[in-house]
Design an enzyme around this catalytic site. Structure first.
Site, PDB file in Angstrom:
ATOM      1  N   GLN A 113      34.153   0.548  -3.272  1.00 56.13           N
ATOM      2  CA  GLN A 113      35.236   1.511  -3.055  1.00 56.13           C
ATOM      3  C   GLN A 113      36.009   1.128  -1.800  1.00 56.13           C
ATOM      4  O   GLN A 113      36.970   1.783  -1.438  1.00 56.13           O
ATOM      5  CB  GLN A 113      34.654   2.918  -2.866  1.00 56.13           C
ATOM      6  CG  GLN A 113      33.836   3.395  -4.050  1.00 56.13           C
ATOM      7  CD  GLN A 113      33.021   4.631  -3.693  1.00 56.13           C
ATOM      8  OE1 GLN A 113      33.534   5.749  -3.703  1.00 56.13           O
ATOM      9  NE2 GLN A 113      31.758   4.451  -3.378  1.00 56.13           N
ATOM     10  N   HIS A 131      39.141   0.538  -5.506  1.00 57.23           N
ATOM     11  CA  HIS A 131      40.211   1.261  -4.805  1.00 57.23           C
ATOM     12  C   HIS A 131      41.213   0.311  -4.169  1.00 57.23           C
ATOM     13  O   HIS A 131      41.928   0.671  -3.236  1.00 57.23           O
ATOM     14  CB  HIS A 131      39.609   2.204  -3.754  1.00 57.23           C
ATOM     15  CG  HIS A 131      38.791   3.313  -4.370  1.00 57.23           C
ATOM     16  ND1 HIS A 131      37.971   4.135  -3.644  1.00 57.23           N
ATOM     17  CD2 HIS A 131      38.684   3.727  -5.660  1.00 57.23           C
ATOM     18  CE1 HIS A 131      37.382   5.009  -4.464  1.00 57.23           C
ATOM     19  NE2 HIS A 131      37.793   4.775  -5.685  1.00 57.23           N
ATOM     20  N   CYS A 139      55.363  -4.073  -3.988  1.00 61.55           N
ATOM     21  CA  CYS A 139      56.548  -3.256  -4.268  1.00 61.55           C
ATOM     22  C   CYS A 139      56.244  -2.377  -5.476  1.00 61.55           C
ATOM     23  O   CYS A 139      55.781  -2.870  -6.504  1.00 61.55           O
ATOM     24  CB  CYS A 139      57.749  -4.153  -4.566  1.00 61.55           C
ATOM     25  SG  CYS A 139      59.167  -3.192  -5.160  1.00 61.55           S
ATOM     26  N   CYS A 164      61.342  -3.379  -0.263  1.00 57.24           N
ATOM     27  CA  CYS A 164      61.255  -4.698  -0.879  1.00 57.24           C
ATOM     28  C   CYS A 164      62.545  -5.468  -0.614  1.00 57.24           C
ATOM     29  O   CYS A 164      63.640  -4.948  -0.875  1.00 57.24           O
ATOM     30  CB  CYS A 164      61.037  -4.519  -2.380  1.00 57.24           C
ATOM     31  SG  CYS A 164      60.990  -6.064  -3.282  1.00 57.24           S
TER      32      CYS A 164
HETATM   33  P1  NAD Z   1      32.344   8.482   2.492  1.00 60.22           P
HETATM   34  O1  NAD Z   1      32.946   8.491   3.855  1.00 60.22           O
HETATM   35  O2  NAD Z   1      32.576   9.629   1.607  1.00 60.22           O
HETATM   36  O3  NAD Z   1      30.756   8.341   2.662  1.00 60.22           O
HETATM   37  C1  NAD Z   1      30.169   7.362   3.465  1.00 60.22           C
HETATM   38  C2  NAD Z   1      28.659   7.541   3.371  1.00 60.22           C
HETATM   39  O4  NAD Z   1      28.071   6.467   4.056  1.00 60.22           O
HETATM   40  C3  NAD Z   1      28.150   8.842   4.017  1.00 60.22           C
HETATM   41  O5  NAD Z   1      27.371   9.557   3.085  1.00 60.22           O
HETATM   42  C4  NAD Z   1      27.296   8.352   5.205  1.00 60.22           C
HETATM   43  O6  NAD Z   1      26.090   9.070   5.311  1.00 60.22           O
HETATM   44  C5  NAD Z   1      26.996   6.930   4.839  1.00 60.22           C
HETATM   45  N1  NAD Z   1      26.924   6.021   5.988  1.00 60.22           N
HETATM   46  C6  NAD Z   1      27.792   5.918   7.031  1.00 60.22           C
HETATM   47  N2  NAD Z   1      27.417   4.917   7.841  1.00 60.22           N
HETATM   48  C7  NAD Z   1      26.286   4.395   7.296  1.00 60.22           C
HETATM   49  C8  NAD Z   1      25.420   3.331   7.675  1.00 60.22           C
HETATM   50  N3  NAD Z   1      25.635   2.607   8.771  1.00 60.22           N
HETATM   51  N4  NAD Z   1      24.364   3.044   6.880  1.00 60.22           N
HETATM   52  C9  NAD Z   1      24.112   3.766   5.754  1.00 60.22           C
HETATM   53  N5  NAD Z   1      24.902   4.789   5.355  1.00 60.22           N
HETATM   54  C10 NAD Z   1      25.972   5.080   6.119  1.00 60.22           C
HETATM   55  O7  NAD Z   1      32.771   7.106   1.806  1.00 60.22           O
HETATM   56  P2  NAD Z   1      32.809   6.654   0.254  1.00 60.22           P
HETATM   57  O8  NAD Z   1      31.655   7.223  -0.486  1.00 60.22           O
HETATM   58  O9  NAD Z   1      33.062   5.203   0.266  1.00 60.22           O
HETATM   59  O10 NAD Z   1      34.090   7.333  -0.413  1.00 60.22           O
HETATM   60  C11 NAD Z   1      35.272   7.634   0.197  1.00 60.22           C
HETATM   61  C12 NAD Z   1      36.448   6.673   0.144  1.00 60.22           C
HETATM   62  O11 NAD Z   1      36.435   5.991   1.366  1.00 60.22           O
HETATM   63  C13 NAD Z   1      36.530   5.569  -0.813  1.00 60.22           C
HETATM   64  O12 NAD Z   1      37.540   5.859  -1.684  1.00 60.22           O
HETATM   65  C14 NAD Z   1      36.994   4.322   0.026  1.00 60.22           C
HETATM   66  O13 NAD Z   1      38.133   3.757  -0.589  1.00 60.22           O
HETATM   67  C15 NAD Z   1      37.373   4.897   1.309  1.00 60.22           C
HETATM   68  N6  NAD Z   1      37.189   4.204   2.600  1.00 60.22           N
HETATM   69  C16 NAD Z   1      37.006   2.853   2.712  1.00 60.22           C
HETATM   70  C17 NAD Z   1      36.805   2.281   3.946  1.00 60.22           C
HETATM   71  C18 NAD Z   1      36.619   0.791   4.041  1.00 60.22           C
HETATM   72  O14 NAD Z   1      37.235   0.050   3.288  1.00 60.22           O
HETATM   73  N7  NAD Z   1      35.744   0.315   4.938  1.00 60.22           N
HETATM   74  C19 NAD Z   1      36.759   3.074   5.094  1.00 60.22           C
HETATM   75  C20 NAD Z   1      36.959   4.462   4.952  1.00 60.22           C
HETATM   76  C21 NAD Z   1      37.171   5.014   3.697  1.00 60.22           C
END
Ligand code: NAD
Length: 262
Positions: A113, A131, A139, A164
Site C-alpha cells: 500500500q 496505491h 497528467c 501539463c
Molecule cells: P496505517 O498508518 O493505517 O497503519 C500502520 C500500521 O503499522 C499501524 O497499525 C502501526 O501499528 C504499524 N506500525 C507502525 N510502525 C511500525 C513498525 N515499526 N513495526 C511494525 N508495525 C508498525 O497504514 P496502512 O495500513 O498502510 O494504510 C494506510 C495508507 O497509508 C495506505 O493507503 C498507504 O498508501 C498510506 N501511506 C503510505 C506511506 C508510505 O508509502 N511509506 C506512508 C504513510 C501512509
C-alpha cells in the site's frame, strides 16, 4: 516500567513457529503498509504523530483535487515536505528481509500500500503497488508522465498548481487518493495471488483500508497460513496463525532467516 510499543518483544517460540511456516512456503505473498517504512523515517497515517494527525484526509480527496485549485496548492505544499523525506529514506531490515524471501522462493511478490519505492530499492523484484507511487507524476488528461524530481523543481520555483506542458491538463502524483478508483490490473493480480498463495504475510498495516485489507480474509478463506507482524492489533488478528507484535525491522529478519538445523 511499561514497555513501549516499539520495544515489544514477541515470544521466541512464536518467532520460531512463524519462521517454520515461512520456510515451508512455496507460493507465499506479502502485504505491506506504512508501518514497514516508519523505521526508514517515513511517518505512517494512523499512529500518533502520523501524517493524518496533521492533515485532513478529506481535503486531499480525488474529487477535491480535481475541483479546487486551492486544494491542489495545499496538496503540493504537503508534497514539498513529503517528497524530500521519501528521497532521503533508506530501506530498513524489514524491506531487505522481504527481498531475501523473494530471492529464496518463499514469497512470490510483495503487494504494497506504500508509495515510497523502498521495496524496489531493497531489491524486491515483483512489487505490486496497490496505491501507486509518489515518485512519478502524471497528467490527468493526456496521461503523460514525469519523474517526480522534474515536477518538484517546478514546485520549488513557485508553481504550486503545475499543469501539463503538452496539453494544459492537471498534474497529479501517480498515487491513489481517497475517492480515486483503484488500479484495476494491480488489484486483480493481488487478489488472484492472495487466493492461490500458501502463506500470507502482513507487515506494518492497520488493515483498515479496503480493498487492500480484504486480501487477508481472501487468503485465509483459500487455506493460506496467515502471519501478521504489526505493532498494534488489527481487525484480522483472529484469522492469523501467528500475530507478532513489535518492530517490523527487528522481527522480519528473524522470521525470514531459515530455521537452524538441530
Ligand atoms: P496505517 O498508518 O493505517 O497503519 C500502520 C500500521 O503499522 C499501524 O497499525 C502501526 O501499528 C504499524 N506500525 C507502525 N510502525 C511500525 C513498525 N515499526 N513495526 C511494525 N508495525 C508498525 O497504514 P496502512 O495500513 O498502510 O494504510 C494506510 C495508507 O497509508 C495506505 O493507503 C498507504 O498508501 C498510506 N501511506 C503510505 C506511506 C508510505 O508509502 N511509506 C506512508 C504513510 C501512509
Amino acid at each position: 516500567m511499561a514497555e513501549r510499543a516499539d520495544e515489544l518483544a514477541p515470544d521466541p517460540a512464536a518467532i520460531a513457529r512463524a519462521a517454520a511456516i515461512l520456510d515451508a512456503a512455496r507460493r507465499g505473498l506479502a502485504l505491506t503498509g506504512a508501518g514497514i517504512s516508519t523505521e526508514s523515517g517515513i511517518p505512517d497515517f494512523r499512529s500518533p504523530g502520523g501524517i493524518w494527525s496533521r492533515y485532513d484526509p478529506e481535503e486531499f480527496s480525488y474529487q477535491n483535487f480535481i475541483a479546487r485549485a486551492e486544494a491542489r496548492r495545499k496538496y503540493w505544499q504537503w508534497g514539498l515536505e513529503l517528497y524530500p523525506a521519501l528521497v532521503a529514506a533508506r530501506p530498513n531490515p524489514a524491506h531487505f528481509a522481504l527481498a531475501d524471501l523473494e530471492r529464496r522462493g518463499r514469497i512470490q511478490a510483495v503487494v504494497t500500500q506504500n508509495i515510497d519505492d523502498l521495496h524496489r530499492r531493497a531489491g524486491s523484484r515483483d512489487v505490486i503497488e496497490l496505491h501507486g507511487t509518489a515518485l512519478r507524476v502524471g497528467c490527468l488528461r493526456c496521461r503523460a508522465e514525469w519523474p517526480r524530481e522534474d515536477i518538484h523543481a517546478r514546485l520549488l520555483a513557485g508553481d504550486l498548481d503545475p499543469r501539463c506542458d503538452r496539453c494544459g491538463g492537471i498534474l497529479k502524483p501517480r498515487t491513489i487518493s481517497f475517492g480515486e478508483p483503484m488500479p484495476a490490473a494491480e488489484t486483480r493480480r493481488a487478489f488472484a495471488l492472495a487466493e492461490s498463495c500458501d502463506v500470507f504475510l502482513v507487515v506494518g498495516s492497520s488493515l483498515v483500508v479496503h480493498p487492500a485489507a480484504s486480501l487477508v480474509p481472501a487468503a485465509a478463506a483459500s487455506g493460506a497460513h496467515v502471519i501478521i507482524v504489526n505493532r498494534d492489533p488489527t481487525p484480522y488478528d483472529d484469522l492469523a496463525d501467528e500475530v507478532l507484535r513489535g518492530s517490523a525491522g527487528a522481527i522480519l529478519p528473524r522470521i525470514a532467516e531459515p530455521p537452524r538445523a538441530g
